[in-house]
Write an enzyme that holds these catalytic residues in place. Structure first.
Site, PDB file in Angstrom:
ATOM      1  CB  CYS A  31    -109.632  11.028  -5.911  1.00  0.00           C
ATOM      2  SG  CYS A  31    -109.369  12.517  -6.890  1.00  0.00           S
ATOM      3  CB  CYS A  34    -107.922  13.884  -4.329  1.00  0.00           C
ATOM      4  SG  CYS A  34    -109.577  13.918  -5.066  1.00  0.00           S
TER       5      CYS A  34
END
Length: 234
Positions: A31, A34
């Site tokens: 991700c 993230c």
């Protein structure tokens, strides 16, 4: 910061949040957002000096937690206090947004003062807590127990009446009604003398129940005497 798993979530997040606010960061290695948000969370939360803690959870390795939060997109961030979710957001956010999110979790000056007074635990400190928070349960129970030890059982019972009944309030109220400290080695004799009276004497029945409350559920004699009480009454 702690790396939390499905196995440690209950202890590291739910239980820990009863002591200090915990921010849960649900992320994954693949991700991109993230990786942007993670360092911001670490910086902002680290700056609180332990007043807020960060728990990072890899959703790929820990599917149970992500299912519990019903996560459909990451990064997903949740703030927990006292075992409950207070707030949250999804997606990478700029530092000023994260800062405002974390600032809202910090204890107020009043909350900090209450915590310090509760830790002190003396009568004067507990009375100060009640000046700030009249229904503070730990302060009421603690002060009531101190009053019982001083022999002021009437004031202790009046104090306990201010809050809903719990196992702890029942114990301290029972202690007040029996007049303070009880010699547990002598309880059996007292219960034996009261048992024949409990059916027709309300005061004897209350004293019997109070002695069991003071004895506590962990004492094996409590269950035995409760059975005898039930058999006598019914």
């Amino acid at each position: 910061m702690a790396d939390v798993t499905d196995a440690t979530f209950e202890q590291d997040v739910i239980e820990r949040s009863k002591t200090v606010p915990v921010v849960v960061d649900l992320w994954a290695e693949w991700c991109g957002p993230c990786k942007t948000l993670g360092p911001i969370l670490e910086k902002v939360i680290g700056a609180t000096g332990g007043k807020v803690e960060l728990a990072k959870i890899d959703v790929d390795a820990n599917p149970q937690v992500s299912q519990a939060f019903q996560v459909s997109s990451i990064p997903a961030v949740f703030a927990l206090k006292d075992g409950k979710v207070l707030d949250g957001f999804v997606g990478a956010q700029p530092e000023h947004v994260v800062q405002a999110f974390v600032d809202a979790l910090l204890p107020t000056v009043e909350e900090t003062e209450v915590e310090q007074l509760l830790r002190a635990g003396d009568a004067e400190s507990l009375r100060k807590v009640l000046d700030l928070e009249p229904d503070n349960e730990p302060a009421i129970v603690g002060l009531a127990e101190l009053l019982v030890a001083q022999g002021d059982t009437a004031s202790a019972l009046d104090l306990l009446a201010r809050i809903p009944e719990t196992g702890e309030t029942r114990r301290v109220a029972a202690l007040a009604r029996v007049g303070g400290a009880v010699d547990v080695s002598d309880v059996d004799a007292k219960l034996s003398s009261l048992l024949p009276l409990v059916k027709d004497d309300d005061d004897a029945r209350q004293q019997f129940v109070d002695l069991l409350e003071v004895l506590g559920a962990d004492d094996p004699r409590t269950a035995q005497w409760r059975k005898k009480l039930t058999a006598t009454l019914y």
